[in-house]
Design a protein around this motif. Sequence first.
Motif, PDB file in Angstrom:
ATOM      1  N   TYR A  45      30.120  46.982  37.287  1.00  0.00           N
ATOM      2  CA  TYR A  45      31.559  46.395  37.417  1.00  0.00           C
ATOM      3  C   TYR A  45      31.903  45.571  38.553  1.00  0.00           C
ATOM      4  O   TYR A  45      32.379  44.786  38.624  1.00  0.00           O
ATOM      5  CB  TYR A  45      32.576  47.376  36.680  1.00  0.00           C
ATOM      6  N   LYS A  49      47.751  45.030  29.768  1.00  0.00           N
ATOM      7  CA  LYS A  49      46.709  44.147  29.268  1.00  0.00           C
ATOM      8  C   LYS A  49      45.449  44.950  28.994  1.00  0.00           C
ATOM      9  O   LYS A  49      45.471  46.466  29.093  1.00  0.00           O
ATOM     10  CB  LYS A  49      46.059  43.399  30.328  1.00  0.00           C
ATOM     11  N   HIS A  71      43.277  43.154  38.357  1.00  0.00           N
ATOM     12  CA  HIS A  71      43.845  42.776  37.075  1.00  0.00           C
ATOM     13  C   HIS A  71      43.191  41.514  36.258  1.00  0.00           C
ATOM     14  O   HIS A  71      43.836  41.039  35.321  1.00  0.00           O
ATOM     15  CB  HIS A  71      45.415  42.672  36.933  1.00  0.00           C
ATOM     16  N   THR A  72      42.216  41.107  36.743  1.00  0.00           N
ATOM     17  CA  THR A  72      41.264  40.305  36.032  1.00  0.00           C
ATOM     18  C   THR A  72      40.617  41.023  35.180  1.00  0.00           C
ATOM     19  O   THR A  72      40.335  42.238  34.853  1.00  0.00           O
ATOM     20  CB  THR A  72      40.181  39.538  36.981  1.00  0.00           C
ATOM     21  N   VAL A  73      40.523  40.285  33.825  1.00  0.00           N
ATOM     22  CA  VAL A  73      39.972  41.008  32.461  1.00  0.00           C
ATOM     23  C   VAL A  73      38.372  40.972  32.601  1.00  0.00           C
ATOM     24  O   VAL A  73      37.636  39.629  32.751  1.00  0.00           O
ATOM     25  CB  VAL A  73      40.331  40.327  31.348  1.00  0.00           C
ATOM     26  N   ILE A  74      37.770  41.821  32.712  1.00  0.00           N
ATOM     27  CA  ILE A  74      36.289  41.928  32.796  1.00  0.00           C
ATOM     28  C   ILE A  74      35.652  42.217  31.384  1.00  0.00           C
ATOM     29  O   ILE A  74      34.409  42.138  31.267  1.00  0.00           O
ATOM     30  CB  ILE A  74      35.925  42.852  33.867  1.00  0.00           C
ATOM     31  N   ASP A  75      36.667  43.019  30.386  1.00  0.00           N
ATOM     32  CA  ASP A  75      35.903  43.407  29.112  1.00  0.00           C
ATOM     33  C   ASP A  75      37.213  43.365  28.231  1.00  0.00           C
ATOM     34  O   ASP A  75      37.748  44.438  28.006  1.00  0.00           O
ATOM     35  CB  ASP A  75      35.535  44.432  29.312  1.00  0.00           C
ATOM     36  N   PRO A  76      37.378  42.339  27.340  1.00  0.00           N
ATOM     37  CA  PRO A  76      38.637  42.172  26.536  1.00  0.00           C
ATOM     38  C   PRO A  76      38.618  43.044  25.172  1.00  0.00           C
ATOM     39  O   PRO A  76      39.596  43.249  24.728  1.00  0.00           O
ATOM     40  CB  PRO A  76      38.671  40.769  25.931  1.00  0.00           C
ATOM     41  N   SER A 107      30.606  38.728  41.581  1.00  0.00           N
ATOM     42  CA  SER A 107      30.001  37.349  40.738  1.00  0.00           C
ATOM     43  C   SER A 107      31.265  36.657  40.436  1.00  0.00           C
ATOM     44  O   SER A 107      30.931  35.092  40.792  1.00  0.00           O
ATOM     45  CB  SER A 107      29.111  37.857  39.482  1.00  0.00           C
ATOM     46  N   ASN A 108      32.195  36.983  39.683  1.00  0.00           N
ATOM     47  CA  ASN A 108      33.263  36.127  39.141  1.00  0.00           C
ATOM     48  C   ASN A 108      34.098  35.727  40.381  1.00  0.00           C
ATOM     49  O   ASN A 108      34.541  34.437  40.453  1.00  0.00           O
ATOM     50  CB  ASN A 108      34.352  37.030  38.382  1.00  0.00           C
ATOM     51  N   ILE A 109      34.363  36.377  41.430  1.00  0.00           N
ATOM     52  CA  ILE A 109      34.819  36.044  42.803  1.00  0.00           C
ATOM     53  C   ILE A 109      34.181  34.800  43.423  1.00  0.00           C
ATOM     54  O   ILE A 109      34.544  33.702  43.744  1.00  0.00           O
ATOM     55  CB  ILE A 109      35.196  37.201  43.794  1.00  0.00           C
ATOM     56  N   GLY A 123      44.304  36.647  44.808  1.00  0.00           N
ATOM     57  CA  GLY A 123      43.309  37.945  45.095  1.00  0.00           C
ATOM     58  C   GLY A 123      43.574  39.025  44.081  1.00  0.00           C
ATOM     59  O   GLY A 123      42.910  40.136  44.245  1.00  0.00           O
ATOM     60  N   GLU A 124      44.590  39.186  43.232  1.00  0.00           N
ATOM     61  CA  GLU A 124      44.764  40.351  42.323  1.00  0.00           C
ATOM     62  C   GLU A 124      43.505  40.588  41.352  1.00  0.00           C
ATOM     63  O   GLU A 124      43.701  40.595  40.174  1.00  0.00           O
ATOM     64  CB  GLU A 124      45.901  40.043  41.635  1.00  0.00           C
ATOM     65  N   ILE A 125      42.573  40.817  41.919  1.00  0.00           N
ATOM     66  CA  ILE A 125      41.200  40.956  41.291  1.00  0.00           C
ATOM     67  C   ILE A 125      41.375  42.353  40.253  1.00  0.00           C
ATOM     68  O   ILE A 125      40.732  42.229  39.376  1.00  0.00           O
ATOM     69  CB  ILE A 125      39.884  41.140  42.283  1.00  0.00           C
ATOM     70  N   CYS A 150      45.259  35.382  38.670  1.00  0.00           N
ATOM     71  CA  CYS A 150      45.101  36.457  39.245  1.00  0.00           C
ATOM     72  C   CYS A 150      44.568  36.231  40.670  1.00  0.00           C
ATOM     73  O   CYS A 150      44.865  36.718  41.697  1.00  0.00           O
ATOM     74  CB  CYS A 150      44.317  37.656  38.619  1.00  0.00           C
ATOM     75  N   LEU A 151      43.396  35.292  40.412  1.00  0.00           N
ATOM     76  CA  LEU A 151      42.850  34.947  41.900  1.00  0.00           C
ATOM     77  C   LEU A 151      43.590  34.153  42.476  1.00  0.00           C
ATOM     78  O   LEU A 151      43.431  34.333  43.751  1.00  0.00           O
ATOM     79  CB  LEU A 151      41.418  35.050  41.563  1.00  0.00           C
ATOM     80  N   LEU A 207      29.677  42.389  38.778  1.00  0.00           N
ATOM     81  CA  LEU A 207      30.347  41.460  37.994  1.00  0.00           C
ATOM     82  C   LEU A 207      31.552  40.992  38.660  1.00  0.00           C
ATOM     83  O   LEU A 207      32.026  39.589  38.704  1.00  0.00           O
ATOM     84  CB  LEU A 207      30.680  42.312  36.801  1.00  0.00           C
ATOM     85  N   LEU A 216      42.375  34.274  28.402  1.00  0.00           N
ATOM     86  CA  LEU A 216      41.869  35.293  29.361  1.00  0.00           C
ATOM     87  C   LEU A 216      41.383  34.555  30.505  1.00  0.00           C
ATOM     88  O   LEU A 216      41.540  35.054  31.561  1.00  0.00           O
ATOM     89  CB  LEU A 216      40.754  35.996  28.513  1.00  0.00           C
ATOM     90  N   ASN A 239      42.627  35.293  34.344  1.00  0.00           N
ATOM     91  CA  ASN A 239      41.865  35.523  35.498  1.00  0.00           C
ATOM     92  C   ASN A 239      42.275  34.513  36.699  1.00  0.00           C
ATOM     93  O   ASN A 239      42.212  34.851  37.744  1.00  0.00           O
ATOM     94  CB  ASN A 239      40.358  35.734  35.123  1.00  0.00           C
ATOM     95  N   PRO A 265      30.582  41.837  29.532  1.00  0.00           N
ATOM     96  CA  PRO A 265      29.394  41.933  29.997  1.00  0.00           C
ATOM     97  C   PRO A 265      28.405  42.538  28.935  1.00  0.00           C
ATOM     98  O   PRO A 265      27.334  42.469  29.147  1.00  0.00           O
ATOM     99  CB  PRO A 265      29.849  43.090  31.105  1.00  0.00           C
ATOM    100  N   THR A 281      31.884  32.561  34.876  1.00  0.00           N
ATOM    101  CA  THR A 281      32.467  33.916  35.177  1.00  0.00           C
ATOM    102  C   THR A 281      32.220  34.860  34.047  1.00  0.00           C
ATOM    103  O   THR A 281      32.434  34.342  32.788  1.00  0.00           O
ATOM    104  CB  THR A 281      33.964  33.921  35.473  1.00  0.00           C
ATOM    105  N   VAL A 282      31.997  35.941  34.052  1.00  0.00           N
ATOM    106  CA  VAL A 282      31.608  36.846  33.208  1.00  0.00           C
ATOM    107  C   VAL A 282      33.006  37.568  32.119  1.00  0.00           C
ATOM    108  O   VAL A 282      33.772  37.818  33.217  1.00  0.00           O
ATOM    109  CB  VAL A 282      30.660  37.961  33.541  1.00  0.00           C
ATOM    110  N   ILE A 283      32.981  37.279  31.377  1.00  0.00           N
ATOM    111  CA  ILE A 283      34.314  37.652  30.547  1.00  0.00           C
ATOM    112  C   ILE A 283      34.041  38.849  29.650  1.00  0.00           C
ATOM    113  O   ILE A 283      34.683  39.353  29.033  1.00  0.00           O
ATOM    114  CB  ILE A 283      35.048  36.335  29.875  1.00  0.00           C
TER     115      ILE A 283
END
Lengths: 384, 384
Positions: free
Chosen positions: A306, A256, A242-247, A312-314, A238-240, B316-317, A309, B309, B313, B247, B243-245
């Motif tokens: 964000y 990171k 630190h999920t990467v959403i924009d590399p 959505s990823n979860i 559940g460590e959302i 993390c989840l 987003l 990446l 992710n 946006p 999943t969006v990586i």
Amino acid sequence: MEKQDQLLMKKQNKNLVLEIIKNQSPISRMEIAKVTGMSPTSITRIVNELHLQGFVRETELVTSGVGRKAVLLDVCGDVLYTVGVEIDKLIIKIGIVNYVGEIVAWQSIPRDVSESYYETLEKVNMNVKELIAKNRILNKRIIGIGVGIPGSIDYKSGVVKVSDQLKWKNVNIAKDLKQLTAFDIMIDNELKMKIVAENSKGIAKDSQNAVLVGIGSGIGSAIILNGEIYRGDSNNAGEIGHTVIDPTGNVCNCGKIGCLATYISEGALIDDSRKVKEIDSIDDVFDSYRNGESWAINIMDRTSTYIALAISNILCLYNPEVIILSGNTIEKLPEIKEPIKQKCELYIWEPLKERIKIAFSQLGDRGVVLGAAIQAQNLMLDLE
Amino acid sequence: MEKQDQLLMKKQNKNLVLEIIKNQSPISRMEIAKVTGMSPTSITRIVNELHLQGFVRETELVTSGVGRKAVLLDVCGDVLYTVGVEIDKLIIKIGIVNYVGEIVAWQSIPRDVSESYYETLEKVNMNVKELIAKNRILNKRIIGIGVGIPGSIDYKSGVVKVSDQLKWKNVNIAKDLKQLTAFDIMIDNELKMKIVAENSKGIAKDSQNAVLVGIGSGIGSAIILNGEIYRGDSNNAGEIGHTVIDPTGNVCNCGKIGCLATYISEGALIDDSRKVKEIDSIDDVFDSYRNGESWAINIMDRTSTYIALAISNILCLYNPEVIILSGNTIEKLPEIKEPIKQKCELYIWEPLKERIKIAFSQLGDRGVVLGAAIQAQNLMLDLE
């Protein structure tokens, strides 16, 4: 069949019957027999035992189909209690919760950031005891205390590994608080306690798969799978944040690039706001948003994007029945709920849209306390 | 205790004992008694029944500590079989798998893309029957067929809702194949079958929490939680491809922007490659990479970055014990394993790094067939 097997099975059956009465009351012995597939004789025996132990009482008489009066059963809320405690940076909340999950007494006390670990524990101890006494609850009816804490918690050993909010590191609060209070202590992460409360009494009641996202000074989530807390291999699920959403985006303090937390945590919002205006706190950001200042609208617009987003990823990965949004940002700025919902309409993967329920916590600031108390009951009640 | 409760418990105990013999063989009756907490008398009775039914046999004698000879127990692999089938765009694979998960017969047949649904099923039927006959396995020993298929599968009703690879939509393959073969049929998504095989016989053997990522023409994942397939609320869990990586990145055919699949699927790699060079297939891309053509190195470098990446992710989840990478891209271009691993070193969140195991499938192209056969055994074996 062996004696020990029989004893184990008797205990399981008893727990099952009590669970059914608790969740489906008022219910007749006959209905319990139907639901469990056990014989009326077995049910009568088990109900008698539960009655003698104080868990179950008979309630009203109702006329059943064939004209006879049926006695219905209910659980006794006052057979036992647990105390739920939330310790946060600036506040300590305490609630006494009965066997049916009602908060029967409530107390909240300010906490000072400069307060030491032992000062905080002593404060908890004093106030718990006072609250119990004031409400004339017998100590023997209280089976333990559950504590919800922000941070990384080793729930098995009762140790707070690290809590940035409280500035605690490697303290065995379960041991120390037991020494002070003489009660059994269970501790766990606050978001996990919150989702236990939502799963038991709130918006995700009885859901098998639910996710709760906390958006505030920290960004995290807690997960219920198959009706139980899902922790992952090392309790880090559940460590959302630190999920990467924009590399190619922001540098995160974890080393990171582009972690979700760097866009939507309170700290991130404050840092970004200060590029435009002198502000003191997150409240100033929200005030500026309410005043229609365009920079604040831009920042909060990106924030809701964000958040959507992340939702959505979860959903893509966990495919839960319900996702609950909670935390300071949502509570202090409820106006953000609508834009988040609109963006979810855009960003959620089509095949998931139909069934998914996006919800906001209804237990408000009592969720952690209630969940900690309920979880303490789940873990500490050993029915003989 | 009620008669029906006793029968249920007897069945549970029998299954438990068989499970223990299967997983821990060779094992003595005394050890089983220790592990289960059941009495030696119960164990002897259950083992006798299992022996009569053909599941269990006595093996060697070993000298135990006190000098007496102990008889050890093992399961009989040939007591029953299932057939595993993988149907893919250009190939059909069939394996007969015994009770201990060994592939005892294997056959693969080319499939034509123009082949109709019924032609494919007829091909499966003929080849399954031929393989059974050739290996002189009695029909009555075969308890059913498990089929793994790429796409969105309603495993409960046996319907392929949609398979882009096979160009099938809403076909009830379980019903149709049962009619042809007269065997009971179970179908499920290929990646889910693959992780069942890995969890039973492969790199994630007996893991409680594992994720398998498939990277090829499609991008997906399958998840084992608490030792079982995790499906989510509507069987969509693990949809990592959407999943969006990024946006602000590529438009996806699902209508969102920046989905992972738009960067790393075969189709995406081919489209991007064609901006530089005339190529026919993904093999040309991989050949150019091997030849050191800089455009191909750039594209595959970005691919391994995005794979790392995505792994980060997922970790993390889900915080699994092990994550397994599989699929055409990994199998056809094993040279990409090293860069993926190096990038994982950079991108995985620090607290997770120590325990996580990043692995590559070892079952190769037999994983889906093996998993489908094992899953069919799990679902179809009803021990009386």
